[in-house]
Design an enzyme around this catalytic site. Structure first.
Site, mmCIF file in Angstrom:
data_model
loop_
_atom_site.group_PDB
_atom_site.id
_atom_site.type_symbol
_atom_site.label_atom_id
_atom_site.label_comp_id
_atom_site.label_asym_id
_atom_site.label_seq_id
_atom_site.Cartn_x
_atom_site.Cartn_y
_atom_site.Cartn_z
ATOM 1 N N HIS A 167 -50.096 -29.793 6.597
ATOM 2 C CA HIS A 167 -50.708 -30.661 7.611
ATOM 3 C C HIS A 167 -50.712 -32.075 7.047
ATOM 4 O O HIS A 167 -51.458 -32.361 6.097
ATOM 5 C CB HIS A 167 -52.124 -30.180 7.942
ATOM 6 C CG HIS A 167 -52.139 -28.852 8.639
ATOM 7 N ND1 HIS A 167 -53.051 -27.869 8.366
ATOM 8 C CD2 HIS A 167 -51.309 -28.344 9.577
ATOM 9 C CE1 HIS A 167 -52.802 -26.812 9.120
ATOM 10 N NE2 HIS A 167 -51.753 -27.072 9.866
ATOM 11 N N GLU A 170 -53.615 -34.362 5.850
ATOM 12 C CA GLU A 170 -54.504 -33.856 4.795
ATOM 13 C C GLU A 170 -54.016 -34.349 3.440
ATOM 14 O O GLU A 170 -53.587 -33.597 2.570
ATOM 15 C CB GLU A 170 -54.595 -32.336 4.896
ATOM 16 C CG GLU A 170 -55.215 -31.930 6.234
ATOM 17 C CD GLU A 170 -55.053 -30.465 6.619
ATOM 18 O OE1 GLU A 170 -55.286 -30.119 7.780
ATOM 19 O OE2 GLU A 170 -54.676 -29.654 5.749
ATOM 20 N N HIS A 260 -54.954 -27.641 1.458
ATOM 21 C CA HIS A 260 -55.268 -28.292 2.743
ATOM 22 C C HIS A 260 -56.509 -29.170 2.646
ATOM 23 O O HIS A 260 -57.178 -29.225 1.614
ATOM 24 C CB HIS A 260 -55.544 -27.220 3.803
ATOM 25 C CG HIS A 260 -54.335 -26.513 4.311
ATOM 26 N ND1 HIS A 260 -53.777 -26.751 5.540
ATOM 27 C CD2 HIS A 260 -53.557 -25.558 3.735
ATOM 28 C CE1 HIS A 260 -52.722 -25.984 5.717
ATOM 29 N NE2 HIS A 260 -52.561 -25.246 4.640
ATOM 30 N N GLU A 336 -59.353 -25.541 0.697
ATOM 31 C CA GLU A 336 -59.746 -26.616 1.625
ATOM 32 C C GLU A 336 -60.614 -27.657 0.917
ATOM 33 O O GLU A 336 -61.624 -27.310 0.312
ATOM 34 C CB GLU A 336 -60.553 -26.021 2.787
ATOM 35 C CG GLU A 336 -59.772 -25.089 3.684
ATOM 36 C CD GLU A 336 -58.839 -25.818 4.632
ATOM 37 O OE1 GLU A 336 -58.067 -25.149 5.337
ATOM 38 O OE2 GLU A 336 -58.861 -27.069 4.649
HETATM 39 C C1 GEM Z 1 -56.474 -23.917 8.482
HETATM 40 S S1 GEM Z 1 -56.365 -22.336 7.859
HETATM 41 C C2 GEM Z 1 -57.404 -21.487 8.909
HETATM 42 C C3 GEM Z 1 -57.829 -20.301 8.202
HETATM 43 N N1 GEM Z 1 -58.788 -19.595 8.983
HETATM 44 C C4 GEM Z 1 -59.222 -18.417 8.575
HETATM 45 N N2 GEM Z 1 -60.203 -17.872 9.252
HETATM 46 N N3 GEM Z 1 -58.663 -17.855 7.521
HETATM 47 C C5 GEM Z 1 -55.539 -24.050 9.668
HETATM 48 O O1 GEM Z 1 -54.333 -24.065 9.473
HETATM 49 O O2 GEM Z 1 -56.069 -24.092 10.785
HETATM 50 C C6 GEM Z 1 -56.096 -24.795 7.375
HETATM 51 C C7 GEM Z 1 -56.224 -26.230 7.710
HETATM 52 O O3 GEM Z 1 -55.871 -26.638 8.821
HETATM 53 O O4 GEM Z 1 -56.690 -26.939 6.844
HETATM 54 ZN ZN ZN Z 2 -54.552 -27.962 7.004
#
Ligand code: GEM
Ligand code: ZN
Length: 377
Positions: A167, A170, A260, A336
């Site tokens: 992304h 980020e 991310h 994250e």
């Molecule tokens: C997220 S990853 C989402 C993960 N969700 C669960 N419940 N495991 C995305 O891609 O939406 C990563 C991000 O965008 O930072």
């Molecule tokens: Zn992301």
């Protein structure tokens, strides 16, 4: 006063700059996509000491509009030192003001990681971190997707993969990779020596150079969310994922970390593979140990806040973490970092920033070193 964004990762549209106390702006959408939330622009011709106000008038329509409450914009006079400015989300707009000490200032959603710094990082990795350019893919617009390998023992049995910034907005993700690559330059690092005696590292410091350059939040140049492309990657609209998946299948994966940033949650956290069909107690034990070690070593990380856990068998398998964890039956995390701050140790001046992202990259290497011997137990 002049406002510009026609530069690497720039994103703003000037609607009305006639009132310096309330300059009306809007964020541009990602190309071929409805997503937007990233902003980065330069203001020059300022009178130091005078108050200036800016309003992102379409914040309420952005991809994660709930994330603006509690968010403070970042600013810099030199593109090196970034600080937070008082911001307020009200009436669907994000408003922030400054009494600048200089005649020019940059504003951004997060401390940007530039394409020039990316090129420097790759050079650093090759010349000082013992990395080699293992393979090189191409983005839709023809930018390099460098896959670096760090291998010190030809008999190493494990392959550890880290990819970053699928992304593009980020930017904390490539700061994380810079910290990891910087630590690889250290000599006499016992943890690192132990890790590289047993494992090769495969690093992709930036998965989405087109999106990063274009000032996107979420997608590549074709409007694809790369973190939803891991069951349908194609050379046509997601060559970035297609390339990395091919390499993973040629090499193998024993630990996978997808780096991310998160718009809303003011903490550092991980998301695992608990919803995968193949999730077993072995992986659950490895996930718990990874998280516990990261907390115990004093890293800026916590396990109280994060995404809602997936129900058994309900994982979205199009995400990198879930797709790779399932395909290779390996420990896999989405890591994250916050666009806001890590509220467990807040820093009101900077919020979460590049330096703290770098440190987390270094800390994660210590955990990988502690766990490399158990990844296939
Ligand atoms: C997220 S990853 C989402 C993960 N969700 C669960 N419940 N495991 C995305 O891609 O939406 C990563 C991000 O965008 O930072
Ligand atoms: Zn992301």
């Amino acid at each position: 006063m002049n406002i510009s964004a026609n530069f690497d990762s720039g994103n703003i549209e000037v609607l009305d700059a006639s009132n310096p106390q309330r300059v009306l702006l809007a964020m541009r959408r990602d190309l071929n996509s409805p997503h937007f939330q990233w902003f980065h622009f330069k203001v020059e011709g300022l009178n130091p000491g005078q108050r200036y106000g800016f309003s992102l008038t379409n914040a309420g329509q952005s991809s994660y509009a709930n994330a603006w409450s509690g968010y403070q914009a970042v600013a810099s006079y030199d593109q090196v030192n970034w600080f937070r400015v008082p911001s307020r989300f009200e009436n669907d707009a994000l408003d922030f003001a400054i009494e600048p000490s200089e005649a020019q200032v940059w504003f951004a959603y997060f401390e940007p990681y530039s394409r020039a710094r990316h090129a420097w990082l790759i050079e650093q990795a090759l010349s000082k971190s013992g990395a080699e350019l293992f393979a090189c893919g191409k983005s839709i617009e023809g930018r390099d997707i460098q896959l670096l390998r760090v291998s010190r023992n030809p008999d190493a049995q494990r392959n550890i993969w880290l990819i970053a910034q699928q992304h593009p907005g980020e930017h904390m993700a490539e700061w994380f990779m810079e910290g990891l690559i910087e630590r690889l330059q250290q000599r006499g690092d016992a943890e690192l020596d132990a890790l590289l005696a047993q494992a090769d590292l495969y690093l992709v410091p930036n998965m989405n150079p087109d999106g990063a350059f274009r000032g996107h939040l979420r997608t590549n140049a074709a409007g694809r969310d790369l973190n939803r492309a891991w069951q349908s990657a194609s050379e046509a609209d997601s060559p970035e994922v297609y390339f990395v998946q091919q390499q993973m299948r040629a090499v193998g994966v024993d630990l996978f970390l997808d780096i991310h940033g998160d718009e809303e949650i003011p903490h550092v956290f991980t998301a695992g593979c608990e919803g995968n069909p193949g999730y077993r107690p072995r992986l659950e034990r490895l996930e718990s140990q990874f998280r516990r070690l990261l907390v115990d070593m004093g890293a800026e990380f916590q396990t109280e806040f994060g995404y809602k856990r997936d129900e058994p068998g309900q994982a979205n398998i199009t995400l990198a973490c879930n797709a790779v964890g399932e395909e290779f039956d390996c420990l896999a995390f989405t890591i994250e970092m916050p666009f806001k701050d890590h509220d467990d140790h807040p820093n009101p001046q900077t919020g979460w920033n590049g330096e703290r992202s770098k440190q987390l990259g270094k800390d994660v290497l210590s955990v990988a070193a502690a766990m490399v011997g158990q990844l296939r137990e």
